[in-house]
Design a protein around this motif. Structure first.
Motif, PDB file in Angstrom:
ATOM      1  N   PHE A 165       0.885  -1.169   0.000  1.00 24.50           N
ATOM      2  CA  PHE A 165       0.000   0.000   0.000  1.00 24.50           C
ATOM      3  C   PHE A 165       0.918   1.213   0.000  1.00 24.50           C
ATOM      4  O   PHE A 165       1.500   1.555   1.022  1.00 24.50           O
ATOM      5  N   VAL A 166       1.063   1.836  -1.152  1.00 22.96           N
ATOM      6  CA  VAL A 166       2.017   2.926  -1.326  1.00 22.96           C
ATOM      7  C   VAL A 166       1.276   4.213  -1.655  1.00 22.96           C
ATOM      8  O   VAL A 166       0.509   4.274  -2.619  1.00 22.96           O
ATOM      9  N   LEU A 167       1.506   5.238  -0.839  1.00 15.87           N
ATOM     10  CA  LEU A 167       0.975   6.565  -1.095  1.00 15.87           C
ATOM     11  C   LEU A 167       2.086   7.400  -1.720  1.00 15.87           C
ATOM     12  O   LEU A 167       3.186   7.492  -1.177  1.00 15.87           O
ATOM     13  N   SER A 168       1.790   7.995  -2.875  1.00 12.76           N
ATOM     14  CA  SER A 168       2.791   8.753  -3.624  1.00 12.76           C
ATOM     15  C   SER A 168       2.390  10.224  -3.646  1.00 12.76           C
ATOM     16  O   SER A 168       1.298  10.574  -4.096  1.00 12.76           O
ATOM     17  N   LEU A 169       3.278  11.082  -3.156  1.00 13.97           N
ATOM     18  CA  LEU A 169       2.987  12.511  -3.042  1.00 13.97           C
ATOM     19  C   LEU A 169       3.871  13.291  -4.005  1.00 13.97           C
ATOM     20  O   LEU A 169       5.097  13.233  -3.928  1.00 13.97           O
ATOM     21  N   ALA A 170       3.242  13.999  -4.953  1.00 14.93           N
ATOM     22  CA  ALA A 170       3.966  14.870  -5.874  1.00 14.93           C
ATOM     23  C   ALA A 170       3.987  16.275  -5.301  1.00 14.93           C
ATOM     24  O   ALA A 170       2.936  16.879  -5.057  1.00 14.93           O
ATOM     25  N   LEU A 171       5.193  16.804  -5.075  1.00 13.74           N
ATOM     26  CA  LEU A 171       5.375  18.129  -4.492  1.00 13.74           C
ATOM     27  C   LEU A 171       5.942  19.064  -5.559  1.00 13.74           C
ATOM     28  O   LEU A 171       7.120  18.943  -5.929  1.00 13.74           O
ATOM     29  N   PRO A 172       5.140  19.999  -6.076  1.00 14.17           N
ATOM     30  CA  PRO A 172       5.632  20.904  -7.125  1.00 14.17           C
ATOM     31  C   PRO A 172       6.845  21.703  -6.659  1.00 14.17           C
ATOM     32  O   PRO A 172       6.916  22.133  -5.498  1.00 14.17           O
ATOM     33  N   LEU A 173       7.787  21.914  -7.566  1.00 15.41           N
ATOM     34  CA  LEU A 173       8.944  22.744  -7.217  1.00 15.41           C
ATOM     35  C   LEU A 173       8.530  24.200  -7.044  1.00 15.41           C
ATOM     36  O   LEU A 173       9.027  24.898  -6.157  1.00 15.41           O
ATOM     37  N   ALA A 174       7.614  24.667  -7.876  1.00 13.27           N
ATOM     38  CA  ALA A 174       7.154  26.049  -7.806  1.00 13.27           C
ATOM     39  C   ALA A 174       5.860  26.120  -7.016  1.00 13.27           C
ATOM     40  O   ALA A 174       5.005  25.247  -7.141  1.00 13.27           O
ATOM     41  N   ASP A 175       5.739  27.151  -6.185  1.00 10.63           N
ATOM     42  CA  ASP A 175       4.457  27.366  -5.517  1.00 10.63           C
ATOM     43  C   ASP A 175       3.803  28.590  -6.133  1.00 10.63           C
ATOM     44  O   ASP A 175       4.285  29.136  -7.130  1.00 10.63           O
ATOM     45  N   ILE A 176       2.679  29.019  -5.580  1.00  2.42           N
ATOM     46  CA  ILE A 176       1.929  30.111  -6.201  1.00  2.42           C
ATOM     47  C   ILE A 176       2.554  31.463  -5.925  1.00  2.42           C
ATOM     48  O   ILE A 176       2.089  32.476  -6.414  1.00  2.42           O
ATOM     49  N   TYR A 177       3.628  31.489  -5.120  1.00  4.19           N
ATOM     50  CA  TYR A 177       4.349  32.727  -4.862  1.00  4.19           C
ATOM     51  C   TYR A 177       5.709  32.660  -5.548  1.00  4.19           C
ATOM     52  O   TYR A 177       6.356  31.613  -5.570  1.00  4.19           O
ATOM     53  N   SER A 178       6.145  33.769  -6.079  1.00  5.69           N
ATOM     54  CA  SER A 178       7.464  33.813  -6.700  1.00  5.69           C
ATOM     55  C   SER A 178       8.504  34.089  -5.638  1.00  5.69           C
ATOM     56  O   SER A 178       8.378  35.019  -4.848  1.00  5.69           O
ATOM     57  N   ASP A 179       9.577  33.288  -5.593  1.00  7.02           N
ATOM     58  CA  ASP A 179      10.669  33.524  -4.655  1.00  7.02           C
ATOM     59  C   ASP A 179      11.426  34.804  -4.986  1.00  7.02           C
ATOM     60  O   ASP A 179      12.084  35.384  -4.137  1.00  7.02           O
ATOM     61  N   GLU A 180      11.341  35.227  -6.240  1.00  6.06           N
ATOM     62  CA  GLU A 180      12.163  36.354  -6.637  1.00  6.06           C
ATOM     63  C   GLU A 180      11.447  37.688  -6.465  1.00  6.06           C
ATOM     64  O   GLU A 180      11.955  38.594  -5.835  1.00  6.06           O
ATOM     65  N   SER A 181      10.245  37.806  -7.034  1.00  3.64           N
ATOM     66  CA  SER A 181       9.588  39.104  -7.059  1.00  3.64           C
ATOM     67  C   SER A 181       8.362  39.195  -6.186  1.00  3.64           C
ATOM     68  O   SER A 181       7.823  40.272  -5.990  1.00  3.64           O
ATOM     69  N   GLY A 182       7.889  38.048  -5.666  1.00  3.22           N
ATOM     70  CA  GLY A 182       6.677  38.049  -4.875  1.00  3.22           C
ATOM     71  C   GLY A 182       5.424  37.996  -5.714  1.00  3.22           C
ATOM     72  O   GLY A 182       4.317  37.970  -5.197  1.00  3.22           O
ATOM     73  N   GLU A 183       5.568  37.992  -7.067  1.00  5.51           N
ATOM     74  CA  GLU A 183       4.398  37.921  -7.922  1.00  5.51           C
ATOM     75  C   GLU A 183       3.857  36.501  -7.968  1.00  5.51           C
ATOM     76  O   GLU A 183       4.587  35.533  -7.816  1.00  5.51           O
ATOM     77  N   SER A 184       2.582  36.400  -8.207  1.00  5.63           N
ATOM     78  CA  SER A 184       1.944  35.090  -8.252  1.00  5.63           C
ATOM     79  C   SER A 184       2.317  34.360  -9.533  1.00  5.63           C
ATOM     80  O   SER A 184       2.271  34.927 -10.618  1.00  5.63           O
ATOM     81  N   ILE A 185       2.699  33.072  -9.416  1.00  9.47           N
ATOM     82  CA  ILE A 185       3.037  32.239 -10.570  1.00  9.47           C
ATOM     83  C   ILE A 185       2.228  30.962 -10.488  1.00  9.47           C
ATOM     84  O   ILE A 185       2.373  30.203  -9.533  1.00  9.47           O
ATOM     85  N   PRO A 186       1.351  30.708 -11.422  1.00  6.85           N
ATOM     86  CA  PRO A 186       0.589  29.457 -11.376  1.00  6.85           C
ATOM     87  C   PRO A 186       1.492  28.278 -11.618  1.00  6.85           C
ATOM     88  O   PRO A 186       2.348  28.315 -12.498  1.00  6.85           O
ATOM     89  N   PRO A 187       1.351  27.190 -10.829  1.00  8.00           N
ATOM     90  CA  PRO A 187       2.162  26.009 -11.062  1.00  8.00           C
ATOM     91  C   PRO A 187       1.786  25.354 -12.377  1.00  8.00           C
ATOM     92  O   PRO A 187       0.649  25.418 -12.817  1.00  8.00           O
TER      93      PRO A 187
END
Length: 392
Positions: A165-187
């Protein structure tokens, strides 16, 4: 993996050709030869020199899904990840993977409802706690989690894999916040071409792996009698917080069944792609649960709100600051206890009024625990909750 339908169009679950080629380019593969029908790719020099990936130049060909499936199998061998994990990586425009293998006494692919519910809740709490810890140095997280941590957890996707019984979790590298400018970036795939060297999702994955290893190390030391349970209260690098400890303790379910965790990172953010495999024993899970309880009952916590009745008042003289005791419930525990607060003269007078009229009060501050004594310090708010007949 889905296949193409009779008209030759790719089924939605099969990655688009552009997404696959973008993935190959950005993970270090080199287009070695291209003609009107196919393109052939080789890995970066020195890495599996004899291996090649062959793709059609159009996804309208009848066997497009088969060719992509073959490509994913080849990538799986090179990267030591499952084809499904690589497909998620492509789909999200970059995603790490954490797989949890449970060991229930049940047929393959099945698990008792209590175990499945406990494990899924624990995974969600683990992601939120790890993301929150990037902005908090506390071993006990505040009751209100940072909005970014909650938003990131909502982007993760959970699926099952073949196995006991294996649960597999995909964690996006990008989130909805930009690390650089603070602008929203859709994954999604648009983020694939410009994945920053240390995106937020990779920080979360690294934190989850590091805190799990640290938790296991401390649990073994405590089990062997080399360290007391209070060692979990020392703030050291990668020290797990109480929420992370509780999640790791709950992943094995109510009976603390043994489980394995596999951390596999996307090559799109650089760094090592060698998967890490950890095995968490029932004994470790029990100690981690005890450690979580210890931190929550012994460690100071920030931003705690207490609501209850004033049961004791004291100050020297008729004016000035004074002390009150609130019999009430804190929003991070739900347990009724007594909390001492120091109040300025205006707040103390309000506390006197609340006590005389049997009104509830609410106070927010940093919870300090010393033995059985609980105090709210550095208070940020104190207010009387009006009663139905209160006209003031």
């Amino acid at each position: 993996m889905s296949r193409a339908d009779s008209s030759g169009a790719a089924v939605a679950n099969v990655p688009d050709l552009a997404a696959v080629t973008n993935y190959l380019t950005n993970s270090g593969w080199i287009a070695e030869d291209t003609d009107d029908r196919t393109s052939m790719w080789r890995p970066r020099p020195g890495a599996h020199d004899s291996i090649r990936v062959v793709l059609p130049t159009s996804q309208r060909v009848r066997d497009y899904a088969d060719r992509v499936a073959d490509a994913l199998k080849t990538l799986s061998f090179v990267e030591r990840r499952l084809p499904e994990e690589i497909a998620d990586d492509i789909k999200f425009g970059g995603a790490d993977n954490i797989a949890v293998r449970l060991t229930p006494d049940a047929p393959p692919g099945e698990a008792p409802l209590l175990l499945a519910h406990s494990a899924i809740s624990a995974i969600k709490n683990f992601v939120v706690a790890a993301a929150a810890s990037l902005d908090s140095n506390s071993l006990v997280l505040p009751p209100r989690r940072p909005q970014r941590a909650e938003a990131y957890a909502s982007q993760a996707r959970l699926s099952t894999q073949q196995g006991s019984f294996v649960l597999s979790l995909a964690l996006p590298l990008a989130d909805i916040y930009s690390d650089e400018s603070g602008e929203s970036i859709p994954p999604g795939q648009d983020a694939l071409v410009e994945v920053p060297p240390q995106p937020f999702g990779r920080k979360v994955t690294n934190r989850m792996l590091a805190s799990t290893r640290k938790a296991q190390q401390l649990a073994e030391e405590v089990s062997e009698g080399n360290l007391p349970i209070s060692s979990f209260g020392e703030f050291t690098p990668d020290a797990p917080n109480a929420t992370e400890l509780a999640a790791l303790s709950s992943l094995g379910g109510p009976d603390h069944d043994i489980y394995q965790m596999r951390f596999a990172q996307s090559p799109l953010a650089g760094g090592s792609t060698e998967p890490a495999l950890l095995r968490v024993t029932p004994g470790q899970q029990r100690i981690l649960g005890e450690a979580a309880d210890y931190l929550r009952t012994r460690q100071p916590r920030a931003g705690v709100t207490v609501t209850g009745l004033i049961v004791r008042l004291f100050r020297e003289g008729g004016f000035g600051r004074g002390e009150a005791v609130i019999q009430g419930v804190a929003d991070d525990s739900g347990v009724a206890r007594r909390y001492r607060v120091e109040l300025g003269e205006p707040e103390y007078n309000e506390a006197v009024r609340a006590h005389a009229n049997g009104l509830h009060v609410t106070a927010t501050g940093d919870l300090d625990i010393r033995g059985t004594r609980r105090s709210l310090r550095r208070m940020t708010s104190f207010a009387v909750i009006p009663g139905l007949d209160d006209e003031s």
